[in-house]
Design a protein around this motif. Structure first.
Motif, short mmCIF file in Angstrom:
data_model
loop_
_atom_site.label_atom_id
_atom_site.label_comp_id
_atom_site.label_asym_id
_atom_site.label_seq_id
_atom_site.Cartn_x
_atom_site.Cartn_y
_atom_site.Cartn_z
N UNK A 137 47.93 29.86 33.68
CA UNK A 137 46.72 29.54 34.44
C UNK A 137 46.78 30.17 35.82
N UNK A 138 45.64 30.66 36.30
CA UNK A 138 45.60 31.19 37.65
C UNK A 138 44.26 30.92 38.30
N UNK A 139 44.28 30.67 39.60
CA UNK A 139 43.09 30.54 40.43
C UNK A 139 43.03 31.79 41.28
N UNK A 140 41.96 32.58 41.14
CA UNK A 140 41.83 33.87 41.83
C UNK A 140 40.67 33.80 42.81
N UNK A 141 40.80 34.50 43.95
CA UNK A 141 39.73 34.54 44.94
C UNK A 141 39.71 35.90 45.63
N UNK A 142 38.52 36.26 46.15
CA UNK A 142 38.38 37.47 46.97
C UNK A 142 38.24 37.11 48.44
N UNK A 143 38.38 35.83 48.78
CA UNK A 143 38.26 35.30 50.14
C UNK A 143 36.85 35.47 50.70
N UNK A 144 35.89 35.77 49.86
CA UNK A 144 34.49 35.82 50.30
C UNK A 144 33.76 34.72 49.55
N UNK A 145 32.98 35.06 48.55
CA UNK A 145 32.29 34.04 47.78
C UNK A 145 32.66 34.10 46.30
N UNK A 146 33.63 34.89 45.93
CA UNK A 146 34.05 35.00 44.53
C UNK A 146 35.35 34.25 44.29
N UNK A 147 35.38 33.49 43.21
CA UNK A 147 36.61 32.87 42.74
C UNK A 147 36.45 32.61 41.25
N UNK A 148 37.57 32.50 40.56
CA UNK A 148 37.54 32.17 39.13
C UNK A 148 38.85 31.52 38.73
N UNK A 149 38.80 30.84 37.62
CA UNK A 149 39.99 30.27 37.00
C UNK A 149 40.20 31.02 35.71
N UNK A 150 41.41 31.46 35.47
CA UNK A 150 41.69 32.33 34.33
C UNK A 150 42.87 31.80 33.53
#
Length: 153
Positions: A137-150
């Motif tokens: 499992x991973x929580x990813x972000x671009x530090x702007x308005x994008x994030x996802x759980x993968x």
């Protein structure tokens, strides 16, 4: 990855071979594999969202920072699209820290990185990203308005 708004599924695949640049000892024998060695690779990448494949070469090198669980990884990928006959590339630098025994049964890895994508016209698109990862499992972000759980298989 599945888009909830569009209801679509996309996938990416890479088939390649990596080679370690193994240093030799003064006696002529190859030294044992080391995580810090330069890795060179070549292969084919496919992306279902664009329905195209690219041929690429890559170079990766890890550097240990202080403690044994903190690393700097730099990489360079050069890609070639045989359909359009145009090159592109991606440069990446990442700092990661592993937190062993975060709980009794879990290890966690924290990662912050930046990348620069260079398209066939020479335009450079830069970005920052971060990741908190626990096993698959991973929580990813671009530090702007994008994030996802993968979840990776």
């Amino acid at each position: 990855m599945q888009s909830i708004a569009a209801g679509s599924v996309s996938y990416q695949g890479f088939l390649g071979k990596f080679f370690l640049a193994k240093p030799r000892s003064s006696t002529g024998y190859a030294l044992a594999a080391d995580k810090r060695q330069l890795r060179l690779g070549a292969g084919v990448h496919y992306d279902s969202s664009t329905e195209k494949y690219q041929i690429g070469v890559t170079a990766r090198k890890n550097f240990q920072l202080g403690s044994s669980d903190t690393w700097l990884k730099v990489s360079q990928d050069a890609l070639y699209d045989p359909k359009t006959q145009k090159p592109s590339g991606v440069s990446t630098a990442e700092v990661s820290k592993s937190v062993f025994n975060f709980t009794d049964t879990q290890d966690v890895r924290l990662l912050v990185g930046c990348n620069a994508f260079i398209n066939h016209r020479g335009d450079i698109m830069k970005g920052l990203y971060g990741q908190i990862r626990e096993n698959n499992w991973s929580l990813n972000t671009t530090f702007k308005n994008d994030w996802n759980i993968r979840y990776d298989l």
